[in-house]
Scaffold this active site. Sequence first.
Site, PDB file in Angstrom:
ATOM      1  N   LYS A  86      54.097  36.825  31.668  1.00  0.00           N
ATOM      2  CA  LYS A  86      54.986  37.846  31.029  1.00  0.00           C
ATOM      3  C   LYS A  86      56.295  37.828  31.811  1.00  0.00           C
ATOM      4  O   LYS A  86      57.403  38.003  31.098  1.00  0.00           O
ATOM      5  CB  LYS A  86      54.255  39.122  31.252  1.00  0.00           C
ATOM      6  CG  LYS A  86      53.089  39.434  30.679  1.00  0.00           C
ATOM      7  CD  LYS A  86      52.363  40.711  30.808  1.00  0.00           C
ATOM      8  CE  LYS A  86      52.090  41.284  32.285  1.00  0.00           C
ATOM      9  NZ  LYS A  86      51.021  40.487  33.164  1.00  0.00           N
ATOM     10  N   ARG A 132      50.334  49.934  30.373  1.00  0.00           N
ATOM     11  CA  ARG A 132      48.959  49.327  30.921  1.00  0.00           C
ATOM     12  C   ARG A 132      47.833  50.007  30.764  1.00  0.00           C
ATOM     13  O   ARG A 132      46.664  49.649  31.119  1.00  0.00           O
ATOM     14  CB  ARG A 132      49.279  49.177  32.534  1.00  0.00           C
ATOM     15  CG  ARG A 132      49.514  47.664  32.740  1.00  0.00           C
ATOM     16  CD  ARG A 132      49.952  47.729  34.247  1.00  0.00           C
ATOM     17  NE  ARG A 132      49.665  46.324  34.960  1.00  0.00           N
ATOM     18  CZ  ARG A 132      50.473  45.553  35.106  1.00  0.00           C
ATOM     19  NH1 ARG A 132      51.811  45.544  34.934  1.00  0.00           N
ATOM     20  NH2 ARG A 132      50.221  44.239  35.771  1.00  0.00           N
ATOM     21  N   ARG A 147      51.661  30.862  43.396  1.00  0.00           N
ATOM     22  CA  ARG A 147      53.114  31.658  42.827  1.00  0.00           C
ATOM     23  C   ARG A 147      54.051  31.873  44.043  1.00  0.00           C
ATOM     24  O   ARG A 147      53.447  32.550  45.062  1.00  0.00           O
ATOM     25  CB  ARG A 147      52.772  32.642  41.834  1.00  0.00           C
ATOM     26  CG  ARG A 147      54.185  33.418  41.721  1.00  0.00           C
ATOM     27  CD  ARG A 147      53.978  34.464  40.533  1.00  0.00           C
ATOM     28  NE  ARG A 147      53.343  35.506  40.812  1.00  0.00           N
ATOM     29  CZ  ARG A 147      53.142  36.515  40.109  1.00  0.00           C
ATOM     30  NH1 ARG A 147      53.375  36.558  38.707  1.00  0.00           N
ATOM     31  NH2 ARG A 147      52.526  37.532  40.572  1.00  0.00           N
ATOM     32  N   ARG A 191      53.707  36.984  47.024  1.00  0.00           N
ATOM     33  CA  ARG A 191      53.751  38.297  46.744  1.00  0.00           C
ATOM     34  C   ARG A 191      52.704  38.949  47.678  1.00  0.00           C
ATOM     35  O   ARG A 191      51.562  38.051  47.805  1.00  0.00           O
ATOM     36  CB  ARG A 191      53.544  38.819  45.586  1.00  0.00           C
ATOM     37  CG  ARG A 191      54.818  39.674  44.669  1.00  0.00           C
ATOM     38  CD  ARG A 191      54.908  39.453  43.260  1.00  0.00           C
ATOM     39  NE  ARG A 191      53.497  40.406  42.881  1.00  0.00           N
ATOM     40  CZ  ARG A 191      53.338  40.435  41.597  1.00  0.00           C
ATOM     41  NH1 ARG A 191      54.248  39.881  40.529  1.00  0.00           N
ATOM     42  NH2 ARG A 191      52.145  40.944  40.995  1.00  0.00           N
ATOM     43  N   ARG A 226      43.187  43.047  40.322  1.00  0.00           N
ATOM     44  CA  ARG A 226      43.876  43.378  39.072  1.00  0.00           C
ATOM     45  C   ARG A 226      43.308  42.672  37.842  1.00  0.00           C
ATOM     46  O   ARG A 226      43.721  43.229  36.766  1.00  0.00           O
ATOM     47  CB  ARG A 226      45.263  42.431  39.206  1.00  0.00           C
ATOM     48  CG  ARG A 226      46.082  43.161  40.526  1.00  0.00           C
ATOM     49  CD  ARG A 226      47.107  42.140  41.191  1.00  0.00           C
ATOM     50  NE  ARG A 226      48.066  41.458  40.390  1.00  0.00           N
ATOM     51  CZ  ARG A 226      48.621  40.164  40.915  1.00  0.00           C
ATOM     52  NH1 ARG A 226      48.240  39.682  42.017  1.00  0.00           N
ATOM     53  NH2 ARG A 226      49.625  39.558  39.928  1.00  0.00           N
TER      54      ARG A 226
HETATM   55  P1  ADP Z   1      50.849  41.308  37.235  1.00  0.00           P
HETATM   56  O1  ADP Z   1      51.108  41.592  35.840  1.00  0.00           O
HETATM   57  O2  ADP Z   1      50.979  39.910  37.831  1.00  0.00           O
HETATM   58  O3  ADP Z   1      49.562  41.917  37.844  1.00  0.00           O
HETATM   59  P2  ADP Z   1      53.309  43.114  37.749  1.00  0.00           P
HETATM   60  O4  ADP Z   1      54.391  42.713  38.716  1.00  0.00           O
HETATM   61  O5  ADP Z   1      53.342  43.417  36.346  1.00  0.00           O
HETATM   62  O6  ADP Z   1      52.225  41.942  38.284  1.00  0.00           O
HETATM   63  O7  ADP Z   1      52.326  44.493  38.765  1.00  0.00           O
HETATM   64  C1  ADP Z   1      52.104  44.590  39.903  1.00  0.00           C
HETATM   65  C2  ADP Z   1      51.433  45.822  40.095  1.00  0.00           C
HETATM   66  O8  ADP Z   1      52.424  46.938  40.128  1.00  0.00           O
HETATM   67  C3  ADP Z   1      50.262  46.329  39.647  1.00  0.00           C
HETATM   68  O9  ADP Z   1      49.085  45.594  40.028  1.00  0.00           O
HETATM   69  C4  ADP Z   1      50.298  47.851  39.692  1.00  0.00           C
HETATM   70  O10 ADP Z   1      49.637  48.025  40.906  1.00  0.00           O
HETATM   71  C5  ADP Z   1      51.674  48.066  39.695  1.00  0.00           C
HETATM   72  N1  ADP Z   1      52.240  48.300  38.329  1.00  0.00           N
HETATM   73  C6  ADP Z   1      52.952  47.497  37.686  1.00  0.00           C
HETATM   74  N2  ADP Z   1      53.063  48.109  36.253  1.00  0.00           N
HETATM   75  C7  ADP Z   1      52.477  49.241  36.184  1.00  0.00           C
HETATM   76  C8  ADP Z   1      52.009  50.068  34.993  1.00  0.00           C
HETATM   77  N3  ADP Z   1      52.568  50.013  34.006  1.00  0.00           N
HETATM   78  N4  ADP Z   1      51.027  51.172  35.551  1.00  0.00           N
HETATM   79  C9  ADP Z   1      50.707  51.197  36.478  1.00  0.00           C
HETATM   80  N5  ADP Z   1      50.755  50.319  37.622  1.00  0.00           N
HETATM   81  C10 ADP Z   1      51.558  49.292  37.440  1.00  0.00           C
END
Ligand code: ADP
Length: 213
Positions: A14, A92, A127, A160, A171
């Site tokens: 994404k 999400r 990554r 990360r 996740r």
């Molecule tokens: P990935 O899609 O690889 O898990 P992201 O960078 O999108 O990584 O998200 C990392 C973390 O940030 C998530 O595991 C969560 O803790 C938090 N996060 C990101 N976007 C949201 C969201 N829309 N709602 C709740 N938590 C979020």
Amino acid sequence: MKRLILFGAPGSGKGTMGDFIQRDFHYTKISTGDILRSAIQQDSAEGRQAKNFMEAGSLVPDELVTELVRQRLGCSDLGGSRGGYVLDGYPRTLAQAKALSDIASENEKAIFIEVTEAEAVERLLSRLTCSDCGAIYNLKTKPPHKADICDFCGGRVDRRTDDNEEAVRQRFRVYAERTMPVIEYYDRRNVLERVDGAGAAGRVYEKIKGLIA
Ligand code: ADP
Ligand code: ZN
């Protein structure tokens, strides 16, 4: 204003696709993960609230994330984005999807990038990301030119804190339980396109590009 929403498991690409779309279509990319990571770096109140959830691979509370998105969407520089923005990592949960439609109703399209869990996990565990600008690298397939240094901004390139096996497992669990229903919701509204996300980023992007133009 057009709204593009990118869906996909952790590691589905994404963020990378959002960067390409921002570059070529001049859409503003809004990544809640990036916004939260920079809040943590700045040690803001929001960052302090989010930190433990993120490190564990759990979701940050809906109200907190939605407020950050609302603020971002209110920024006047969105006007310079040639009529569009791309959301990476939001909504999400169903509550977030509802909140988003309350913030603004736009001409919207959702793209679901599909990859197998095995491929996604493999990518996440190799990554590397820039802690300053968020640029994404891969230990095996796309390392930075100089070890540990970002090609774009000179920042430090690192793994990360949530790209470890335990947080990655969590996740995926959260993704299946909380986010799959959101994807189904967009599918039922007939605004969802599916794209096979396996293989090289450039090839996947070619398919996505065709869906946006
Ligand atoms: P990935 O899609 O690889 O898990 P992201 O960078 O999108 O990584 O998200 C990392 C973390 O940030 C998530 O595991 C969560 O803790 C938090 N996060 C990101 N976007 C949201 C969201 N829309 N709602 C709740 N938590 C979020
Ligand atoms: Zn950088």
